[in-house]
Scaffold this motif. Structure first.
Motif, PDB file in Angstrom:
ATOM      1  N   ALA A 448       0.836  -1.205   0.000  1.00 40.09           N
ATOM      2  CA  ALA A 448       0.000   0.000   0.000  1.00 40.09           C
ATOM      3  C   ALA A 448       0.871   1.254   0.000  1.00 40.09           C
ATOM      4  CB  ALA A 448      -0.927  -0.009   1.214  1.00 40.09           C
ATOM      5  N   GLY A 449       1.924   1.233   0.808  1.00 40.62           N
ATOM      6  CA  GLY A 449       2.841   2.369   0.858  1.00 40.62           C
ATOM      7  C   GLY A 449       3.562   2.568  -0.461  1.00 40.62           C
ATOM      8  N   ALA A 450       3.976   1.451  -1.083  1.00 44.37           N
ATOM      9  CA  ALA A 450       4.679   1.525  -2.366  1.00 44.37           C
ATOM     10  C   ALA A 450       3.778   2.125  -3.441  1.00 44.37           C
ATOM     11  CB  ALA A 450       5.154   0.144  -2.785  1.00 44.37           C
ATOM     12  N   LEU A 451       2.538   1.646  -3.501  1.00 43.77           N
ATOM     13  CA  LEU A 451       1.607   2.138  -4.514  1.00 43.77           C
ATOM     14  C   LEU A 451       1.325   3.629  -4.326  1.00 43.77           C
ATOM     15  CD1 LEU A 451       0.004   1.286  -6.964  1.00 43.77           C
ATOM     16  CD2 LEU A 451      -1.918   0.715  -5.456  1.00 43.77           C
ATOM     17  N   LYS A 452       1.241   4.054  -3.075  1.00 45.14           N
ATOM     18  CA  LYS A 452       1.032   5.478  -2.788  1.00 45.14           C
ATOM     19  C   LYS A 452       2.173   6.317  -3.353  1.00 45.14           C
ATOM     20  CE  LYS A 452       0.648   8.771   1.036  1.00 45.14           C
ATOM     21  NZ  LYS A 452       0.680   8.928   2.518  1.00 45.14           N
ATOM     22  N   GLN A 453       3.415   5.862  -3.145  1.00 46.50           N
ATOM     23  CA  GLN A 453       4.568   6.595  -3.655  1.00 46.50           C
ATOM     24  C   GLN A 453       4.608   6.580  -5.186  1.00 46.50           C
ATOM     25  OE1 GLN A 453       6.598   8.481  -1.802  1.00 46.50           O
ATOM     26  NE2 GLN A 453       5.322   7.893  -0.060  1.00 46.50           N
ATOM     27  N   PHE A 454       4.267   5.443  -5.788  1.00 46.52           N
ATOM     28  CA  PHE A 454       4.278   5.357  -7.250  1.00 46.52           C
ATOM     29  C   PHE A 454       3.224   6.277  -7.867  1.00 46.52           C
ATOM     30  CE2 PHE A 454       5.974   0.779  -6.729  1.00 46.52           C
ATOM     31  CZ  PHE A 454       7.271   1.242  -6.716  1.00 46.52           C
ATOM     32  N   LYS A 455       2.073   6.408  -7.200  1.00 47.36           N
ATOM     33  CA  LYS A 455       1.027   7.300  -7.712  1.00 47.36           C
ATOM     34  C   LYS A 455       1.457   8.762  -7.603  1.00 47.36           C
ATOM     35  CE  LYS A 455      -3.021   4.306  -7.147  1.00 47.36           C
ATOM     36  NZ  LYS A 455      -4.308   4.090  -6.441  1.00 47.36           N
ATOM     37  N   CYS A 456       2.159   9.084  -6.519  1.00 46.44           N
ATOM     38  CA  CYS A 456       2.715  10.440  -6.389  1.00 46.44           C
ATOM     39  C   CYS A 456       3.709  10.705  -7.517  1.00 46.44           C
ATOM     40  CB  CYS A 456       3.406  10.602  -5.036  1.00 46.44           C
ATOM     41  SG  CYS A 456       2.288  10.692  -3.619  1.00 46.44           S
ATOM     42  N   ALA A 457       4.547   9.709  -7.807  1.00 43.71           N
ATOM     43  CA  ALA A 457       5.527   9.840  -8.888  1.00 43.71           C
ATOM     44  C   ALA A 457       4.834   9.979 -10.235  1.00 43.71           C
ATOM     45  CB  ALA A 457       6.455   8.635  -8.892  1.00 43.71           C
ATOM     46  N   GLU A 458       3.760   9.208 -10.434  1.00 45.38           N
ATOM     47  CA  GLU A 458       3.058   9.223 -11.717  1.00 45.38           C
ATOM     48  C   GLU A 458       2.534  10.620 -12.048  1.00 45.38           C
ATOM     49  OE1 GLU A 458      -0.348   6.639 -14.042  1.00 45.38           O
ATOM     50  OE2 GLU A 458      -0.630   7.051 -11.907  1.00 45.38           O
ATOM     51  N   LYS A 459       1.973  11.313 -11.059  1.00 51.65           N
ATOM     52  CA  LYS A 459       1.443  12.656 -11.287  1.00 51.65           C
ATOM     53  C   LYS A 459       2.531  13.599 -11.796  1.00 51.65           C
ATOM     54  CE  LYS A 459      -2.206  12.414  -7.775  1.00 51.65           C
ATOM     55  NZ  LYS A 459      -2.686  12.964  -6.470  1.00 51.65           N
ATOM     56  N   ILE A 460       3.740  13.424 -11.265  1.00 55.78           N
ATOM     57  CA  ILE A 460       4.853  14.301 -11.641  1.00 55.78           C
ATOM     58  C   ILE A 460       5.454  13.893 -12.985  1.00 55.78           C
ATOM     59  CG2 ILE A 460       7.164  15.071 -10.975  1.00 55.78           C
ATOM     60  CD1 ILE A 460       6.262  14.606  -8.032  1.00 55.78           C
ATOM     61  N   ILE A 461       5.748  12.600 -13.139  1.00 56.59           N
ATOM     62  CA  ILE A 461       6.443  12.119 -14.340  1.00 56.59           C
ATOM     63  C   ILE A 461       5.596  12.298 -15.596  1.00 56.59           C
ATOM     64  CG2 ILE A 461       7.539  10.118 -15.422  1.00 56.59           C
ATOM     65  CD1 ILE A 461       9.046  11.312 -13.014  1.00 56.59           C
ATOM     66  N   LYS A 462       4.276  12.185 -15.473  1.00 55.41           N
ATOM     67  CA  LYS A 462       3.402  12.440 -16.619  1.00 55.41           C
ATOM     68  C   LYS A 462       3.585  13.859 -17.147  1.00 55.41           C
ATOM     69  CE  LYS A 462      -0.619   9.369 -16.425  1.00 55.41           C
ATOM     70  NZ  LYS A 462      -2.089   9.320 -16.211  1.00 55.41           N
ATOM     71  N   TYR A 472       8.585   6.550 -17.741  1.00 59.60           N
ATOM     72  CA  TYR A 472       7.184   6.306 -17.390  1.00 59.60           C
ATOM     73  C   TYR A 472       6.715   4.928 -17.847  1.00 59.60           C
ATOM     74  CZ  TYR A 472       2.128   6.815 -16.999  1.00 59.60           C
ATOM     75  OH  TYR A 472       0.806   6.615 -16.664  1.00 59.60           O
ATOM     76  N   LYS A 473       6.870   4.645 -19.141  1.00 62.17           N
ATOM     77  CA  LYS A 473       6.260   3.431 -19.675  1.00 62.17           C
ATOM     78  C   LYS A 473       7.056   2.161 -19.387  1.00 62.17           C
ATOM     79  CE  LYS A 473       8.118   3.777 -24.412  1.00 62.17           C
ATOM     80  NZ  LYS A 473       7.777   3.865 -25.844  1.00 62.17           N
ATOM     81  N   LEU A 479       6.350  -1.052 -12.261  1.00 63.83           N
ATOM     82  CA  LEU A 479       6.413  -1.052 -10.800  1.00 63.83           C
ATOM     83  C   LEU A 479       5.026  -0.894 -10.189  1.00 63.83           C
ATOM     84  CD1 LEU A 479       9.568   1.197 -10.236  1.00 63.83           C
ATOM     85  CD2 LEU A 479       9.380  -1.240  -9.673  1.00 63.83           C
ATOM     86  N   MET A 480       4.224  -0.026 -10.760  1.00 66.92           N
ATOM     87  CA  MET A 480       2.856   0.157 -10.275  1.00 66.92           C
ATOM     88  C   MET A 480       2.038  -1.118 -10.466  1.00 66.92           C
ATOM     89  SD  MET A 480       1.976   4.041 -11.573  1.00 66.92           S
ATOM     90  CE  MET A 480       0.395   4.058 -10.733  1.00 66.92           C
ATOM     91  N   TYR A 481       2.210  -1.731 -11.624  1.00 64.23           N
ATOM     92  CA  TYR A 481       1.486  -2.978 -11.916  1.00 64.23           C
ATOM     93  C   TYR A 481       1.891  -4.078 -10.930  1.00 64.23           C
ATOM     94  CZ  TYR A 481      -0.171  -7.065 -14.501  1.00 64.23           C
ATOM     95  OH  TYR A 481      -0.792  -8.231 -14.853  1.00 64.23           O
ATOM     96  N   GLN A 482       3.182  -4.174 -10.645  1.00 58.76           N
ATOM     97  CA  GLN A 482       3.663  -5.177  -9.694  1.00 58.76           C
ATOM     98  C   GLN A 482       3.077  -4.955  -8.305  1.00 58.76           C
ATOM     99  OE1 GLN A 482       7.943  -5.359  -9.360  1.00 58.76           O
ATOM    100  NE2 GLN A 482       7.899  -6.771  -7.632  1.00 58.76           N
ATOM    101  N   ALA A 483       3.017  -3.707  -7.863  1.00 56.98           N
ATOM    102  CA  ALA A 483       2.450  -3.395  -6.549  1.00 56.98           C
ATOM    103  C   ALA A 483       0.986  -3.749  -6.483  1.00 56.98           C
ATOM    104  CB  ALA A 483       2.665  -1.925  -6.216  1.00 56.98           C
ATOM    105  N   ILE A 484       0.253  -3.495  -7.594  1.00 55.85           N
ATOM    106  CA  ILE A 484      -1.186  -3.804  -7.628  1.00 55.85           C
ATOM    107  C   ILE A 484      -1.420  -5.313  -7.623  1.00 55.85           C
ATOM    108  CG2 ILE A 484      -3.250  -3.662  -9.058  1.00 55.85           C
ATOM    109  CD1 ILE A 484      -2.200  -0.890 -10.002  1.00 55.85           C
TER     110      ILE A 484
END
Length: 488
Positions: A448-462, A472-473, A479-484
């Protein structure tokens, strides 16, 4: 090849310019691990001629041959000596100008506006009075005379003009982790000026530079587009001095002159628990946190402007100043700093400054030194104090190298607010910090913590890189897919 943004309004994340380099070189420290043409990391093979450059495949070798064929013989002739990166880049510029159509090459940044090599500023007069740069130029001349036997070199004045255009306008080429891997000249992109509060960002995909908007703009006006030329995690005065030394101007952007921000950079932490107000203490004589230029109206044989340098000899406290008796109070809660508190802060700042300077001399920040420094800083320096932030940054990277994940997580949590303060909410380095932190949490199975950080990163990297960028791709999305998947 150039891709331009031809629209009236610019939205956050829009790609406004994509450009290939006029000339570039792979950093010598990457020799043997990256392709000299596409700059990709991986298995590479030496050029059979010079035994110096490397390519990842025959396609890259073939595409590079037009630029490499003249230097191949020269590199082979001077072997086993190696040519410095700056000399090799200057030689490539010379070759393109003398043997190709480099002088007439147009790099467009609008459908009708372009830059050619001679449009780049050389700061000739500034260079002549810059001893460090002139020493560097003299050294490069000696190298070039030995290296370029088959090219007639320009006279010293013209060569210095070429050198000036190179050092003033070169971009450091970065990999997806923002590490330096080379240097390039980008004619169109060099039209962009600097700000410590930029509205655009330059990122790289291999050797291609991409300029993306960080803010919404009513129109694409290149006179108002700004990127940052330097690392921003410094005091305004340190940034100003770096820009003056490298680019010969004194930055007066809003971020440099913002007193509400300046009050944090060398601040002490309030002694009262829960109070986050910065407390400014003069910890050494002649301390400068910013240098201002103010215009004053004067009448001397007529009206005119007089430029007055207002170099602040003391910190800008924005409210509370030391009282005449030397006592210091928090400007918010009124907590008083006793003599031993003041001495402790001054001593901590002095030791932090020395430790940070020592870390610059090493390629790796030592974990034990960082930890000792942070232990002394905790509760003494404000959490946004630049020395605390820089020490945290060094410590975090050092802990990752030695795989001390638990402590790295603690430091990452404290480092994120520092990055937001110094770099802003949308910056590639903040996005990368979220990715690094997320990878550690993923390894520790804190999904859950990892996914939270990846989502924060996604907003910026996009925004900073775009959805088609390899960071990104090919890196963040898996990494996001693996966490999910692992959390299901």
């Amino acid at each position: 090849m150039y891709k331009l943004k031809h629209i009236n309004a610019v939205k956050t994340g829009d790609l406004i310019l994509s450009e290939e380099p006029f000339a570039y070189v792979l950093s010598s420290k990457e020799k043997g691990s990256r392709c000299d043409f596409c700059l990709e990391k991986g298995k590479v093979l030496k050029c059979s001629g010079c035994q110096f450059v490397h390519y990842c495949n025959r396609s890259c070798q073939k595409d590079a041959w037009e630029d490499h064929k003249w230097e191949c013989a020269n590199l082979k002739r001077i072997a086993p000596k190696t040519i410095p990166d700056a000399a090799r880049l200057l030689a490539r510029i010379l070759n393109r100008l003398q043997r190709g159509n480099g002088g007439a090459h147009k790099a467009y940044y609008t459908p009708t506006s372009f830059r050619v090599w001679k449009d780049l500023m050389s700061h000739y007069s500034d260079l002549k009075s810059d001893k460090k740069r002139m020493d560097h130029f003299s050294t490069l001349c000696i190298v070039l005379f030995e290296y370029l036997k088959d090219i007639s070199l320009p006279n010293t004045a013209d060569l210095m003009g070429l050198y000036g255009r190179m050092v003033i306008n070169s971009f450091t080429i970065l990999d997806i982790e923002m590490n330096s891997i080379g240097t390039g000249i980008y004619l169109a992109s060099s039209v962009i000026d600097h700000s410590c509060d930029p509205n655009a960002v330059a990122v790289f995909d291999g050797k291609t530079i991409n300029i993306r908007a960080l803010k919404d703009m009513n129109c694409l006006d290149w006179k108002k587009i700004r990127i940052s030329y330097i690392d921003l995690m410094k005091t305004p005065y340190e940034r100003q001095m770096e820009l003056r030394q490298s680019y010969y101007f004194l930055c007066q952007c809003d971020r440099c002159l913002d007193e509400n921000r300046i009050k944090y950079v060398h601040a002490a932490k309030c002694l009262k628990d829960g109070c986050e107000h910065p407390v400014n203490i003069k910890w050494r004589e002649n301390l400068k946190l910013v240098e201002k230029i103010e215009k004053e109206k004067v009448k001397e044989n007529g009206a005119g402007d007089r430029i007055v340098s207002n170099g602040c000899s003391e910190p800008i406290f924005n409210g509370i100043l030391p009282l005449p008796d030397g006592s210091v109070y928090c400007g918010k809660c009124g907590t008083e700093f006793m003599r031993n508190d003041l001495d402790k802060f001054m001593r901590t700042m002095e030791e932090s400054e020395v430790n940070l300077e020592n870390m610059k001399e090493t390629s790796v920040a030592y974990v034990d030194i960082c930890k000792q420094c942070l232990d002394k800083q905790e509760g003494v320096l404000h959490p946004l104090n630049v020395m605390y932030a820089q020490t945290l940054d060094n410590a975090f990277d050092a802990l990752i190298l030695v795989q001390l994940w638990e402590q790295a997580c603690v430091y990452a949590e404290k480092l994120i607010p520092c990055f937001r303060f110094y770099y802003g909410e949308t910056h590639p380095l903040l996005g990368l910090l979220h990715i690094k932190y997320g990878k550690i949490l993923l390894y520790k199975m804190n999904l859950a913590g990892a996914l939270k950080q990846f989502k924060c990163a996604e907003k910026i990297i996009k925004i900073t890189h775009g959805e088609k960028h390899p960071l990104y791709k090919n890196h963040l999305l898996p990494l996001m897919y693996q966490a999910i998947v692992e959390s299901e």
